[in-house]
Design a protein around this motif. Sequence first.
Motif, PDB file in Angstrom:
ATOM      1  N   TYR A 109      -2.819  10.259  -2.385  1.00 28.42           N
ATOM      2  CA  TYR A 109      -4.211  10.650  -2.254  1.00 28.42           C
ATOM      3  C   TYR A 109      -5.179   9.522  -2.616  1.00 28.42           C
ATOM      4  O   TYR A 109      -6.171   9.285  -1.924  1.00 28.42           O
ATOM      5  CB  TYR A 109      -4.504  11.885  -3.129  1.00 28.42           C
ATOM      6  CG  TYR A 109      -4.055  13.166  -2.470  1.00 28.42           C
ATOM      7  CD1 TYR A 109      -4.936  13.904  -1.696  1.00 28.42           C
ATOM      8  CD2 TYR A 109      -2.744  13.620  -2.616  1.00 28.42           C
ATOM      9  CE1 TYR A 109      -4.526  15.078  -1.075  1.00 28.42           C
ATOM     10  CE2 TYR A 109      -2.319  14.781  -1.997  1.00 28.42           C
ATOM     11  CZ  TYR A 109      -3.208  15.506  -1.224  1.00 28.42           C
ATOM     12  OH  TYR A 109      -2.801  16.655  -0.596  1.00 28.42           O
ATOM     13  N   GLU A 113      -8.155   7.016  -0.337  1.00 24.10           N
ATOM     14  CA  GLU A 113      -9.544   7.051  -0.790  1.00 24.10           C
ATOM     15  C   GLU A 113     -10.038   5.641  -1.141  1.00 24.10           C
ATOM     16  O   GLU A 113     -11.145   5.242  -0.762  1.00 24.10           O
ATOM     17  CB  GLU A 113      -9.671   7.972  -2.000  1.00 24.10           C
ATOM     18  CG  GLU A 113      -9.432   9.439  -1.668  1.00 24.10           C
ATOM     19  CD  GLU A 113      -9.324  10.304  -2.906  1.00 24.10           C
ATOM     20  OE1 GLU A 113      -9.314   9.728  -4.037  1.00 24.10           O
ATOM     21  OE2 GLU A 113      -9.231  11.547  -2.774  1.00 24.10           O
ATOM     22  N   GLY A 135     -16.774   7.929   6.524  1.00 24.32           N
ATOM     23  CA  GLY A 135     -16.734   9.167   5.756  1.00 24.32           C
ATOM     24  C   GLY A 135     -15.394   9.888   5.849  1.00 24.32           C
ATOM     25  O   GLY A 135     -14.317   9.280   5.760  1.00 24.32           O
ATOM     26  N   GLU A 136     -15.456  11.202   6.043  1.00 26.54           N
ATOM     27  CA  GLU A 136     -14.251  12.024   6.074  1.00 26.54           C
ATOM     28  C   GLU A 136     -13.336  11.678   7.247  1.00 26.54           C
ATOM     29  O   GLU A 136     -12.102  11.732   7.143  1.00 26.54           O
ATOM     30  CB  GLU A 136     -14.643  13.506   6.154  1.00 26.54           C
ATOM     31  CG  GLU A 136     -15.284  14.049   4.891  1.00 26.54           C
ATOM     32  CD  GLU A 136     -14.336  13.967   3.701  1.00 26.54           C
ATOM     33  OE1 GLU A 136     -13.126  14.185   3.882  1.00 26.54           O
ATOM     34  OE2 GLU A 136     -14.810  13.665   2.582  1.00 26.54           O
ATOM     35  N   ALA A 137     -13.925  11.272   8.385  1.00 30.11           N
ATOM     36  CA  ALA A 137     -13.108  10.909   9.555  1.00 30.11           C
ATOM     37  C   ALA A 137     -12.279   9.658   9.260  1.00 30.11           C
ATOM     38  O   ALA A 137     -11.096   9.585   9.627  1.00 30.11           O
ATOM     39  CB  ALA A 137     -13.998  10.685  10.772  1.00 30.11           C
ATOM     40  N   LEU A 139     -11.364   8.585   6.212  1.00 36.14           N
ATOM     41  CA  LEU A 139     -10.367   8.940   5.200  1.00 36.14           C
ATOM     42  C   LEU A 139      -9.201   9.703   5.834  1.00 36.14           C
ATOM     43  O   LEU A 139      -8.031   9.435   5.536  1.00 36.14           O
ATOM     44  CB  LEU A 139     -11.017   9.790   4.107  1.00 36.14           C
ATOM     45  CG  LEU A 139     -10.091  10.298   2.992  1.00 36.14           C
ATOM     46  CD1 LEU A 139      -9.430   9.131   2.270  1.00 36.14           C
ATOM     47  CD2 LEU A 139     -10.875  11.159   2.003  1.00 36.14           C
ATOM     48  N   ALA A 140      -9.511  10.617   6.738  1.00 36.74           N
ATOM     49  CA  ALA A 140      -8.455  11.396   7.384  1.00 36.74           C
ATOM     50  C   ALA A 140      -7.551  10.506   8.232  1.00 36.74           C
ATOM     51  O   ALA A 140      -6.317  10.672   8.249  1.00 36.74           O
ATOM     52  CB  ALA A 140      -9.074  12.489   8.239  1.00 36.74           C
TER      53      ALA A 140
END
Length: 807
Positions: A109, A113, A135-137, A139-140
């Motif tokens: 994890y 990040e 952002g989240e995209a 990180l994913a």
Amino acid sequence: MNARTIKPTIDFDGITALLQQAADEGRHYLFEYEVYELLRLSGAETPPKCELLPRGVRPSDEALSIMPGDKVVLKIVSPTIIHKTEVGGVKIVPNDPAKIRSAWRRMMYEVPENYAAWIERNPGYTPREYAGLAGEALLAAIADDVRGVLMVQFMPPDSAAFGNELIMGVRRTREFGMVMNSGLGGTDTEVYAERFRKGQAVVAASTALTDAETFFELYKKTISYKKLAGLSRGQQRIVTDEQLIECFGAFRALGNHYSPANPDAPFVLEELEINPFAFTDYRMVPLDGMCRFSLPGEEAPARPIARIRNLLRPERIGVIGVSGSRMNFGRMILRNILTQGFPRDNVVVLNPKETEIDGVACVSGLDAVQGELDLLVVAIGAQMVPDLVEEVIDKGTVASVLLIPGGLGETEDSKERAERIVARIGEAHRSEDGGPVFLGGNSMGVISHPGGYDTWFVPDAKLPKHPELRVNRAAFISQSGAFMAITMSRCPLLNPAYLISMGNQTDLTLGDMVAYMKDQDDVDIIAVYAEGFNDLDGLRFVRAVRDAVLAGKDVIFYKAGRTPEGKTATSGHTASLAGDYMVCESCLRQAGAMVAQNFQQFEDLFLLATMLHHKSVTGNRIAAVSGAGFEAVGMADSLQSDDYRIAMASYAPETAAAIAAVLRAKKLDALVAVKNPLDINPSADDEAHATIIEALAKDPGVDAVVASLGPISPVTHTLADTDQECFDMESPASITELAAALFERNATPVVGVVDGGELFEPMRAKLRAAGVPVFESCDNAVATTALYIESRLYRDRMRRHFQEIQE
């Protein structure tokens, strides 16, 4: 068998299967644990034990207990996270299942990040897989690429001191094919390569042109070797020479097998790197590794370089683009061809509007030319060239073509036109007869004294001819016509037999031209100015240089685009650890070329080679003579650099006695000590200079003499056009006359220095015209002579090495 000659046993079938498995999975890279398997199959050092803990699987305590020792190393496994340490992707944890499991979960994890945050702080380093993501995209996407964590056996190094880690790699370069490099390893290896002096942090070589032992000799000069071999204070040896040689041999063999230059290569290694190797109990332990590979591309057709003879020694020339009404480039070229003495009846002009121009018959076009042309000179607009190339190839009556026009690939707008031409020429080269060869485009032309013609379009008023000068047994090959013209304007004495402007290398390349020149009996010296090489032509060029050097020729080389700014101005390629220029310079030096660091040094080495090629060079011991103390000191200060190292000679007793006798006869013995460098005082006259220089040249312990010729001395004849007989350099007793004579009769190289302003230019010119190499400063004289001597000695060592291999 000597342990140093043992070659590693490489399982190429196993390595190919490993690469094929990755390719079948849609990958062009290996994971770290696969790199370790590749190392095992290469027969080099045994990698540490490792086990992949894949994402989405809960490993049992038994699976987490397989490593020996008190600690284990955990490493994130991802195709995009190369520098793991910076993002927490490497951890050393106790060898306990619970501790390992906790760290593994945390890394799965935290590392994505950390890497996402790092990319957002450093957007210029974003992998292309994540371009446009944030952002989240982002990180994913990073988390989705993580395959798991690699559990690796912890093998503590013998020493954590600076220099005790080794980087070892092999990579594909566009110009030189496969190149291997080694040196100071670790996370700061790039900093070391940038900050340390040349050749001290990292060394590189072409895998095709070196062997393990030769590369080891190159590596021994680095700080890395001194550290690993225990040669620095407080250090102990932690690896054997034999281990290093075996490792170098394995990487070289891998580079040559998986090379774009190998027509049978199943894959091409784009990059294989271990950084670093650490050392534990005389074992080389890889701590990190990466490998990228690709499928081999289509092999380029061979060019029929034998037709370069038609280009350089034509019996019949055609010219297209000659105006009958004005002095355009084509008209200038025609006049220069005729002025050089090429038979008018053997020239034809392709011009449908005229019947004759400057006494040369005109025809309507290529179809109207009777018989064959050895050379067609093209001076028409670039937009007309593709159709002409098609016509030339289809007709099949032209052996070589000189493309003068620009606009053939230099700009984005002209690239499509150039690509069409290259493709059509390639088709011709695949035919049974190979088709014609093309020089250019954007070529300034050719001057061939053996061929009796000149196609340059520079007016005589701007670049006068010098028919009175001796034509030297040299070829000057340059990508830049302007560089060649300026060099000839500055130094007409160079006067090479061939001056060849390569232009854009649409067809014939630098490698082709040197490959041709190496076999020419009328060429002793090859001087090359390069800005860039076509794909793999750097390798062909280096091979040709090596062969030329082994044949006894001198090769002088200058490469433009050595700095980031210079690269932008030429090819724009990015540099890696072993950067583009470092690779180029290293390969050329190892091939035996004299690599100039600036334009002036190129010119000086070129001129020195034309004057000293026939002289004997048997060692690197130099004798220096001057009438000024500052020059003597300057000569001594110039004995060493990153590029050369020579020594001051020790005089034989009879030489010292002869010098002492001259000093006594001239009443200088109370002022001058017999030593090297020798400061003979401004009161030494012409005879003293000449007698001492000759005594030094005849000393068997002296390999070269660099002597200042006392231009401003009150007792030397060093002035032209003077009514003071005591200063007249035309006097038979002048140092100018005496130096020319002693240079001719001594086999030992003698290099003169005439320091001073324009007043002494006639003295310099007269000496140079007599064949004596003369410099304007003592430090440059010593440095250039040292580079030349070292190159000649290296050539002799190369020839002995190759003879031993053949025997």
